[in-house]
Design an enzyme around this catalytic site. Structure first.
Site, PDB file in Angstrom:
ATOM      1  N   LYS A   1       7.243 110.106  27.421  1.00 29.00           N
ATOM      2  CA  LYS A   1       7.069 109.914  29.335  1.00 29.00           C
ATOM      3  C   LYS A   1       7.562 109.063  29.697  1.00 29.00           C
ATOM      4  O   LYS A   1       8.399 108.159  28.572  1.00 29.00           O
ATOM      5  CB  LYS A   1       5.271 109.537  29.135  1.00 29.00           C
TER       6      LYS A   1
ATOM      7  N   TYR B   1      19.418  84.506  49.414  1.00 29.71           N
ATOM      8  CA  TYR B   1      19.073  84.767  49.942  1.00 29.71           C
ATOM      9  C   TYR B   1      17.406  83.275  50.406  1.00 29.71           C
ATOM     10  O   TYR B   1      17.718  82.921  49.231  1.00 29.71           O
ATOM     11  CB  TYR B   1      18.335  85.889  50.250  1.00 29.71           C
TER      12      TYR B   1
END
Ligand SMILES: *Cc1c(COP(=O)(O)O)cnc(C)c1O
Length: 374
Positions: free
Chosen positions: A38, A267
């Site tokens: 999965k 940042y």
């Protein structure tokens, strides 16, 4: 020559094959191994992994959704059975039959829905019934007598498997797994007494396999195929699996430069150089799956050494400390996950720093990061 991608993962298919063989040998020949692929095989590439496992003789694959199952069928996975563990919604029912997928059923009502669909298609449809033995997520909480009554009404839907899932298989400080097993075995026993003998009974995924809690005649192994078993809590028995990570994640340096003492990085200016430093800027950021939480905390391997991530991780860029080397320049690579010589950084180590689990790290490597198979 390195692959021409700013960030890519190398997946060792032979390591996945060898991990699969290890799982098979730990559980023994009488137990079927359903290989869980999965979530794009936990980021490793569902089709490529499924093909290798099929070549290794895997008769069962397991996915989460009908969509994932159909993807495997369309990619040419024909012979292996595909168990859809996350069940199905009404609109997915026809695709389930069309692509010859085997559903997990989570409620008695859904069992009759499936039976009606099977009748409409005019063919038998095997399914696995999931019992909620205490995980409190998917699975029916109906008692044995209700289940037996509902099964008696079925015409073309056939109970092939009975399964449950453990919530705390690696945790030996709680008896939750024992409680779940008692509950599940009681239901199995009552069904047996009523003459119902599902072909497949399964409870165990990686951690339960690793610590030897194997019940029934099938297991569902995901994380182990990719080289991981969660560390146990409490007084656990010896871990039985010998698996190794199959994935290495690389990123290229875009630039290397020197910063003076006091310079801010990234940042928010969350890092200030305490001394003159050499920094490298990588062409990968949180959009590639480097956790933003690793800002000023995580590390990567550059020139064989662990070195810190500096400042805030950006969408496409991550800055690292390269003060320890003058050997790296633009186009050279660092290792975000993997090993260089004796230095290694695996998903569990990264997860600990990022405040998450190794599964989360692997599944978060985004689609932008190219998968290269070796
Ligand atoms: C994902 C999943 C597995 C596989 O778990 P691993 O810990 O990766 O081995 C098994 N069973 C169910 C129901 C799952 O959802």
């Amino acid at each position: 020559m390195t692959p021409p991608f700013r960030s890519y993962v190398l997946v060792s298919l032979s390591q996945i094959a060898s991990n699969y063989r290890n799982v098979c040998s730990v559980v023994g020949p009488s137990i079927e191994v359903a290989a869980v692929v999965k979530a794009d095989a936990y980021g490793h590439g569902a089709l490529e992994v499924a093909r290798v496992l099929a070549a290794e003789g895997a008769r069962w694959l397991a996915v989460s959704s009908v969509d994932e199952g159909a993807h495997l069928r369309c990619g040419g996975i024909r012979d292996a059975r595909i168990l859809v563990m996350g069940g199905f919604l009404d609109y997915e029912r026809d695709a389930l039959l069309e692509y010859d997928l085997t559903p997990t059923v989570h409620s008695l009502a859904q069992m009759s829905d499936l039976d009606r669909a099977a009748q409409a298609w005019g063919k038998p449809v095997p399914f696995h019934l999931k019992i909620d033995s205490g995980m409190g997520r998917l699975g029916t909480r109906a008692g044995a007598s209700e289940i037996i009554t509902a099964l008696a009404d079925l015409r073309l839907a056939e109970l092939e498997g009975l399964m449950t899932h453990f919530a705390s298989a690696a945790d030996y400080t709680t008896k939750q797994t024992d409680d779940q097993l008692v509950y599940f075995r009681a239901i199995c026993g009552q069904l047996e007494q009523a003459g119902i003998h599902p072909l497949r009974v399964h409870t165990s995924s990686t951690n339960a396999i690793g610590y030897g809690r194997i019940d029934g005649n099938m297991v569902r192994a995901g994380h182990a195929l990719y080289g991981y078993v969660s560390p146990a809590r409490g007084d656990a028995p010896r871990q039985l699996l010998h698996v190794r990570p199959a994935l290495t994640w690389k990123a290229k340096l875009l630039t290397v430069k020197d910063l003076p003492e006091g310079a801010l990085v990234g940042y928010g200016g969350t890092f200030r150089a305490p001394r003159p430093m050499r920094i490298g800027v990588l062409g990968a950021g949180y959009a590639d799956g480097i956790f933003h939480r690793l800002s000023n905390r995580g590390r990567v391997i550059a020139h064989g050494k662990l070195c810190p991530i500096l400042g805030t991780i950006s969408m496409d860029l991550t800055t690292i400390d390269l003060s320890h080397t003058s050997d790296l320049g633009p186009g050279d690579e660092v290792t975000l996950l993997g090993r260089e010589g004796d230095t290694h950084l695996d998903a569990q180590q990264i997860a600990r720093v990022a405040g998450t689990i190794s599964y989360n790290i692997l599944c978060s490597i985004s689609a932008r990061v190219r998968r290269v198979y070796v």
